[in-house]
Design a protein around this motif. Structure first.
Motif, PDB file in Angstrom:
ATOM      1  N   TYR A  75       0.816  -1.208   0.000  1.00  0.00           N
ATOM      2  CA  TYR A  75       0.000   0.000   0.000  1.00  0.00           C
ATOM      3  C   TYR A  75       0.853   1.263   0.000  1.00  0.00           C
ATOM      4  CZ  TYR A  75      -3.611  -3.395   1.194  1.00  0.00           C
ATOM      5  OH  TYR A  75      -4.438  -4.460   1.168  1.00  0.00           O
ATOM      6  N   GLY A  76       2.079   1.182   0.609  1.00  0.00           N
ATOM      7  CA  GLY A  76       2.919   2.365   0.691  1.00  0.00           C
ATOM      8  C   GLY A  76       3.538   2.748  -0.641  1.00  0.00           C
ATOM      9  N   GLU A  77       3.612   1.838  -1.602  1.00  0.00           N
ATOM     10  CA  GLU A  77       4.204   2.157  -2.898  1.00  0.00           C
ATOM     11  C   GLU A  77       3.139   2.469  -3.942  1.00  0.00           C
ATOM     12  OE1 GLU A  77       6.579  -1.191  -3.787  1.00  0.00           O
ATOM     13  OE2 GLU A  77       8.031  -0.833  -2.161  1.00  0.00           O
ATOM     14  N   ASN A  78       1.867   2.598  -3.503  1.00  0.00           N
ATOM     15  CA  ASN A  78       0.777   2.951  -4.428  1.00  0.00           C
ATOM     16  C   ASN A  78       0.880   4.437  -4.744  1.00  0.00           C
ATOM     17  OD1 ASN A  78      -1.856   3.842  -5.364  1.00  0.00           O
ATOM     18  ND2 ASN A  78      -2.583   1.808  -4.813  1.00  0.00           N
ATOM     19  N   PRO A  79       1.048   4.808  -6.058  1.00  0.00           N
ATOM     20  CA  PRO A  79       1.218   6.229  -6.419  1.00  0.00           C
ATOM     21  C   PRO A  79       0.023   7.071  -5.988  1.00  0.00           C
ATOM     22  CG  PRO A  79       1.837   4.814  -8.245  1.00  0.00           C
ATOM     23  CD  PRO A  79       1.193   3.927  -7.232  1.00  0.00           C
ATOM     24  N   GLY A  80      -1.183   6.544  -6.125  1.00  0.00           N
ATOM     25  CA  GLY A  80      -2.362   7.331  -5.750  1.00  0.00           C
ATOM     26  C   GLY A  80      -2.373   7.657  -4.275  1.00  0.00           C
ATOM     27  N   ILE A  81      -1.992   6.668  -3.461  1.00  0.00           N
ATOM     28  CA  ILE A  81      -1.969   6.890  -2.011  1.00  0.00           C
ATOM     29  C   ILE A  81      -0.893   7.905  -1.633  1.00  0.00           C
ATOM     30  CG2 ILE A  81      -1.546   5.767   0.188  1.00  0.00           C
ATOM     31  CD1 ILE A  81      -2.762   3.232  -1.027  1.00  0.00           C
ATOM     32  N   ILE A  82       0.276   7.755  -2.245  1.00  0.00           N
ATOM     33  CA  ILE A  82       1.365   8.694  -1.958  1.00  0.00           C
ATOM     34  C   ILE A  82       0.959  10.114  -2.348  1.00  0.00           C
ATOM     35  CG2 ILE A  82       3.713   9.333  -2.615  1.00  0.00           C
ATOM     36  CD1 ILE A  82       4.388   6.413  -2.796  1.00  0.00           C
ATOM     37  N   GLN A  83       0.261  10.237  -3.500  1.00  0.00           N
ATOM     38  CA  GLN A  83      -0.161  11.574  -3.953  1.00  0.00           C
ATOM     39  C   GLN A  83      -1.168  12.163  -2.972  1.00  0.00           C
ATOM     40  OE1 GLN A  83       1.100  13.269  -6.451  1.00  0.00           O
ATOM     41  NE2 GLN A  83      -0.182  15.018  -5.913  1.00  0.00           N
ATOM     42  N   LEU A 165       2.037  -5.258  18.172  1.00  0.00           N
ATOM     43  CA  LEU A 165       3.199  -5.166  17.292  1.00  0.00           C
ATOM     44  C   LEU A 165       2.916  -4.029  16.314  1.00  0.00           C
ATOM     45  CD1 LEU A 165       5.864  -6.134  16.085  1.00  0.00           C
ATOM     46  CD2 LEU A 165       4.568  -7.760  14.702  1.00  0.00           C
ATOM     47  N   ARG A 166       3.692  -2.942  16.422  1.00  0.00           N
ATOM     48  CA  ARG A 166       3.445  -1.764  15.599  1.00  0.00           C
ATOM     49  C   ARG A 166       4.577  -1.632  14.575  1.00  0.00           C
ATOM     50  NH1 ARG A 166      -0.098   2.282  16.220  1.00  0.00           N
ATOM     51  NH2 ARG A 166      -0.588   1.665  18.353  1.00  0.00           N
ATOM     52  N   VAL A 167       4.216  -1.377  13.291  1.00  0.00           N
ATOM     53  CA  VAL A 167       5.182  -1.295  12.184  1.00  0.00           C
ATOM     54  C   VAL A 167       4.997   0.046  11.489  1.00  0.00           C
ATOM     55  CG1 VAL A 167       5.980  -2.323  10.039  1.00  0.00           C
ATOM     56  CG2 VAL A 167       5.152  -3.792  11.880  1.00  0.00           C
ATOM     57  N   PHE A 168       6.132   0.721  11.182  1.00  0.00           N
ATOM     58  CA  PHE A 168       6.121   2.009  10.494  1.00  0.00           C
ATOM     59  C   PHE A 168       6.879   1.868   9.182  1.00  0.00           C
ATOM     60  CE2 PHE A 168       5.590   2.844  14.914  1.00  0.00           C
ATOM     61  CZ  PHE A 168       4.735   3.920  14.990  1.00  0.00           C
ATOM     62  N   TYR A 169       6.309   2.403   8.125  1.00  0.00           N
ATOM     63  CA  TYR A 169       6.942   2.353   6.805  1.00  0.00           C
ATOM     64  C   TYR A 169       7.130   3.796   6.317  1.00  0.00           C
ATOM     65  CZ  TYR A 169       7.719   1.324   1.865  1.00  0.00           C
ATOM     66  OH  TYR A 169       8.243   1.235   0.611  1.00  0.00           O
ATOM     67  N   PRO A 170       8.389   4.250   6.046  1.00  0.00           N
ATOM     68  CA  PRO A 170       8.608   5.639   5.602  1.00  0.00           C
ATOM     69  C   PRO A 170       8.126   5.830   4.170  1.00  0.00           C
ATOM     70  CG  PRO A 170      10.651   4.450   5.617  1.00  0.00           C
ATOM     71  CD  PRO A 170       9.642   3.523   6.205  1.00  0.00           C
ATOM     72  N   LEU A 171       7.429   6.948   3.935  1.00  0.00           N
ATOM     73  CA  LEU A 171       6.927   7.288   2.597  1.00  0.00           C
ATOM     74  C   LEU A 171       7.780   8.413   2.023  1.00  0.00           C
ATOM     75  CD1 LEU A 171       3.083   7.281   3.271  1.00  0.00           C
ATOM     76  CD2 LEU A 171       4.441   5.460   2.257  1.00  0.00           C
ATOM     77  N   TYR A 172       8.351   8.167   0.833  1.00  0.00           N
ATOM     78  CA  TYR A 172       9.220   9.131   0.163  1.00  0.00           C
ATOM     79  C   TYR A 172       8.598   9.529  -1.168  1.00  0.00           C
ATOM     80  CZ  TYR A 172      13.179   8.636   3.314  1.00  0.00           C
ATOM     81  OH  TYR A 172      14.007   8.660   4.376  1.00  0.00           O
ATOM     82  N   HIS A 173       8.822  10.771  -1.534  1.00  0.00           N
ATOM     83  CA  HIS A 173       8.437  11.246  -2.864  1.00  0.00           C
ATOM     84  C   HIS A 173       9.567  12.127  -3.384  1.00  0.00           C
ATOM     85  CE1 HIS A 173       6.003  12.497  -6.244  1.00  0.00           C
ATOM     86  NE2 HIS A 173       6.271  13.775  -5.946  1.00  0.00           N
ATOM     87  N   GLU A 174      10.162  11.672  -4.517  1.00  0.00           N
ATOM     88  CA  GLU A 174      11.274  12.389  -5.140  1.00  0.00           C
ATOM     89  C   GLU A 174      12.400  12.617  -4.127  1.00  0.00           C
ATOM     90  OE1 GLU A 174       9.712  15.922  -6.796  1.00  0.00           O
ATOM     91  OE2 GLU A 174       8.640  14.915  -8.441  1.00  0.00           O
ATOM     92  N   GLY A 175      12.707  11.598  -3.345  1.00  0.00           N
ATOM     93  CA  GLY A 175      13.805  11.649  -2.398  1.00  0.00           C
ATOM     94  C   GLY A 175      13.521  12.409  -1.128  1.00  0.00           C
TER      95      GLY A 175
END
Length: 893
Positions: A75-83, A165-175
């Protein structure tokens, strides 16, 4: 009824009571051993279960974190979600993620789903939309630690006391870091799995002192406070795999954990026996989660132990009773044996007393004899100690090493105080291992073979000198074979320190070498000075007439070229004479106050062209360098010659270092170099990184005409000239060299005490020949020189009178009485020299001007290479243009 004697009863009591005590002790020991074995079994079982629980919990957490990581990546690499997150659009995120959250809650037991800002602030919660804007208090994020693709995960205690159990995933856009995608999952399934696999119960407790979040602590304390059945003294109850915890069990567990913290404990509650251990639950980043109490029901094992103990106790009582009855029945038989044994023992005691009386009489006699012998031995010992003390005093007072060694085993049998202070007490050790170093066996220079006669008896004393390899000291050794106290022949050595004598010999050798070098250079100087004088006389007509001929305009070109060749050869010969005068220290110096740093800076560019680009020049100069008195041209010659010498030592390139500095040479240094006086000097050092100079070459390095170059490649005057110039400047030069490392020349010049400059000697050639009408008296013992001077000065208007000696010149002035304006005289002549002649004539003609000409002054008008005040000198060979210009300069003053 049969009566039992009192003595028999006493014996029975003395036998049966110890037997009963032993039996009871064995029974108690058996009981204790069984209890210890059971406790050890319980401890081993609990430790094994703790290890398995930790491993199973870690693997389960890692597995669940991996599953959640994969979901987040999808889900974190979905372009629509990131936008949508980049635009901070909660409505679009709610449309997409509320449906996903319900699906994950049902399928993957996900309990929370949220988007976080880069600083950890919640932007959107799918599970609690009303709490936008708060922070995840239990997980502080550091944006500088986030990297693309790096997952943060850990187990935390929720505000309701549940573990997640908690997990965090960093979201990046253009670095650029936008924030984090986070979700959590309860771990109830994991704890249930541990109970099912290991068959143990788990209780999760949070320490009140470690639980960091006040909100969680207050909520848990309110929900499960002191009035609750689950109240613990140091903990807050979180969860348990047990269906119910009774107050009795909680109370017993509290006592057991307080009594044995962090250790295996046992307790009984509700008719059940438990064994357990408290272990901390730690995240991979070493952060605390909670404590887990691992409980194992050992009720059945305890019951089996009690049954076994009862059986063993009954068996022991039965066996003890049988043994007690056996000993009781056989006590009479034992009594008879004891009575008989006592009678025999009484007889033996009487016999022993008789023997003791006899031994006492013998002992008394022996004691008297021993006492007499002891007094005699004590007297002998006192005499021996006195003798030993006298011997030791003599040995220790010697200012020399004295030691004794076995000639076969090389064992040191004695060493005096002098040796012990250097090597320590080495008695009993091997001489070649302790007194020397680097020896694999007896020393090659061992003198044992010189100390015995052919028949094996001690021979004469052997005297020799030796430098010890351990201390480096020189000793004069006197070795002699003697008979030792036990009769064997040993070697005694008396070694006297001769370091001072050796130093005196080395200093004497050094002084003799320096004296020889000085005498050799002085002899060479006198020889070369004499040659230079005559050679300059020969060169004067050659150089002078060649210049006069070249001034003629009607010369044929071919003849002119020949004359120019003659003039060039003459000037080269003149330069050679200058080098001879330099090494003989009889050249005339133009002394002035100079700074070596300035001369070095001025010559650096010239030296770079001369020595080549493959040799780098480094200057290590002292900024506040003191001035010296010197001839700039001659000092430049020294620098040039040393640089050229270094260039020849660096055929493949390298480094040339010039160094200056101010040094103080103390008496310790000048004692090793007597030609130097203590004081402050300016040091000039030239170092190259070449191949070095062999020792045999160093001894002749400053000898004139000595060279290691091929024939035709060098004159052998370069370093000899340097030596002469340095000595004429009252300086000192030393050379140090190591093969394959390099060579260093060190020169010490005395500091200038005054700022006075000496008059100069002009050698600059002039292109014109100014004339005059004055009368000049020319005096020189060499006819060709006089003729050249007359031929030079007569055509340009001067009136010339000639004389071959000083006496002839005096007679000419007295008889003909010419009105002489200038005396032009040689300095060195047979009979009256030039200075005496000038003094006699100036006594008669006070206004007479004098110009000396000479190629060798011999200190008549020059002191230490410096002209006396008021003296005018022209060096040979005389060049006509220079002569006429100098005469005109003197006459026009």
């Amino acid at each position: 009824m049969k009566t039992v004697p009192d003595e028999t009863k006493s014996i029975r009591r003395r036998i049966l009571i110890p037997v009963g005590v032993v039996l009871i002790s064995l029974l108690v020991l058996l009981m204790v051993s069984l209890a210890w074995l059971q406790q050890k079994h319980i401890n081993t079982s609990v430790d094994r279960q703790v290890h398995a629980a930790r491993k199973l919990f870690s693997s389960s957490m890692a597995h669940n974190a991996l599953l959640m990581d994969n979901l987040l990546r999808i889900y974190g690499e979905n372009p629509g979600i990131i936008q949508a997150f980049r635009d901070r659009d909660r409505n679009r995120l709610a449309q997409v993620y509320n449906h996903i959250y319900r699906q994950l809650r049902n399928d993957a037991a996900i309990t929370s789903f949220a988007f976080l800002e880069a600083d950890g602030k919640v932007f959107y919660r799918s599970h609690q939309p009303e709490k936008h804007g708060d922070y995840l208090y239990h997980f502080r994020l550091k944006p500088e630690a986030a990297r693309p693709g790096k997952i943060f995960s850990k187990v935390v205690v929720g505000v309701r006391g549940n573990l997640k159990l908690r997990v965090f995933y960093p979201l990046y856009h253009e670095g650029k870091l936008l924030g984090y995608l986070a979700h959590a999952k309860g771990i109830d399934a994991i704890t249930g799995n541990i109970k099912q696999v290991l068959g143990v119960d788990l209780i999760f407790l949070a320490r009140k002192t470690i639980l960091q979040n006040n909100q969680i602590r207050e909520r848990l304390g309110t929900a499960r406070g002191a009035g609750s059945a689950y109240t613990f003294s140091d903990y807050i109850f979180l969860a348990s795999t047990l269906d119910r915890l009774s107050p009795t069990m909680v109370k017993a567990l509290n006592r057991a954990m307080a009594k044995r913290p962090n250790q295996i404990f046992t307790f009984k509650a509700d008719n059940q026996v438990y064994a357990g251990k408290t272990i901390p639950l730690i995240n991979p980043d070493d952060s605390y989660i909670s404590d887990i109490v691992l409980l194992n029901d050992i009720t059945d094992e305890t019951a089996r132990l009690y049954r076994l103990t009862g059986v063993l106790a009954a068996f022991s009582v039965l066996m003890g009773g049988l043994l007690f009855l056996f000993f009781y029945r056989h006590a009479s038989r034992i009594q008879d044996r004891l009575v008989t044994a006592r009678a025999k023992l009484q007889d033996e005691i009487e016999e022993r007393k008789k023997v003791e009386r006899s031994l006492h009489e013998v002992n008394t006699t022996l004691a008297q004899r021993i006492d007499e012998r002891t007094r005699a031995l004590q007297q002998a010992n006192r005499e021996l100690q006195a003798s030993t003390a006298r011997f030791q005093t003599v040995m220790d007072s010697l200012d020399a090493l004295v030691y004794v060694a076995d000639m076969e085993t090389y064992e040191i049998l004695f060493i005096n105080r002098y040796g012990a202070e250097i090597w320590g007490d080495i008695t009993g050790k091997i001489c070649w291992q302790t007194l020397q170093s680097g020896q694999d066996g007896p020393c090659e220079f061992c003198t044992n073979k010189y100390l015995l006669n052919e028949d094996g008896t001690p021979g004469p004393t052997h005297v020799w000198e030796h430098q010890n390899l351990v201390t480096g000291d020189w000793f004069e050794c006197r070795d002699q074979a003697i008979h030792w106290t036990d009769g064997r022949i040993v070697r005694m050595e008396i070694a006297t320190d001769i370091n001072r004598r050796k130093q005196d010999e080395e200093e004497k050798k050094s002084l003799q070498s320096q004296l020889f070098q000085a005498q050799k250079m002085e002899s060479i100087g006198r020889f070369t000075g004499g040659i230079a004088h005559d050679f300059n006389n020969f060169l004067t007509p050659v150089v002078g007439y060649s210049e006069l001929l070249l001034m003629r305009r009607d010369l044929d070109p071919a003849v002119k070229k020949s004359i120019e060749s003659i003039q060039s050869a003459g000037r080269k010969a003149s330069h050679l004479v200058e080098q001879l005068l330099a090494l003989s220290r009889r050249q005339i110096l133009h002394m002035e106050t100079v700074n070596l740093n300035t001369i070095l800076h001025d010559m650096t560019r010239i030296l770079s062209r001369i020595i080549g680009e493959d040799i780098s020049i480094e200057l290590c100069i002292q900024d506040d360098l003191g001035p010296i008195k010197g001839d700039t041209g001659q000092l430049e010659q020294v620098i040039m010659n040393l640089a050229v010498n270094a260039r020849d030592a660096l055929p493949e390139g390298g480094k040339l270092i010039f160094e200056t500095g101010t040094v103080v040479l103390d008496e310790n240094y000048t004692s090793r170099h007597p030609e130097i006086s203590p004081g402050t000097y300016t040091m000039f050092c030239v170092t190259d990184t070449g191949k070095g100079i062999p020792r045999e070459v160093l001894e002749r390095i400053f000898d004139p005409f000595f060279t290691t170059k091929q024939q035709g490649k060098g004159t052998g005057l370069g370093l000899a000239t340097v030596y002469g110039i340095v000595k004429q400047h009252k300086g000192h030069i030393f050379v140090y060299s190591e093969p394959e490392i390099g060579t260093t020349f060190k020169i010490y010049f005395p500091l200038a005490s005054e700022e006075t400059d000496s008059p100069g000697v002009s050698v600059q050639e002039k292109k014109s020949m100014p004339g005059g009408r004055e009368t000049i008296l020319v005096v020189d013992d060499e006819e060709s020189v006089r003729q050249l001077l007359a031929d030079t000065l007569t055509p340009i208007g001067y009136t010339i009178f000639e004389a071959a000696t000083g006496e002839e010149a005096v007679e000419l002035v007295q008889t003909k009485a010419p009105d002489v304006d200038l005396l032009l005289t040689d300095v060195i002549m047979p009979g009256m020299n030039g200075k005496e002649l000038a003094s006699r004539l100036q006594a008669v003609y006070p206004h007479l001007k004098v110009l000396f000409i000479s190629g060798y002054t011999d200190n008549l008008i020059v002191k230490q290479g410096i002209l006396e005040p008021g003296i005018q000198l022209l060096s040979k060979p005389v060049i006509p243009s220079v002569l006429t210009a100098r005469i005109r300069e003197i006459m026009d003053r």
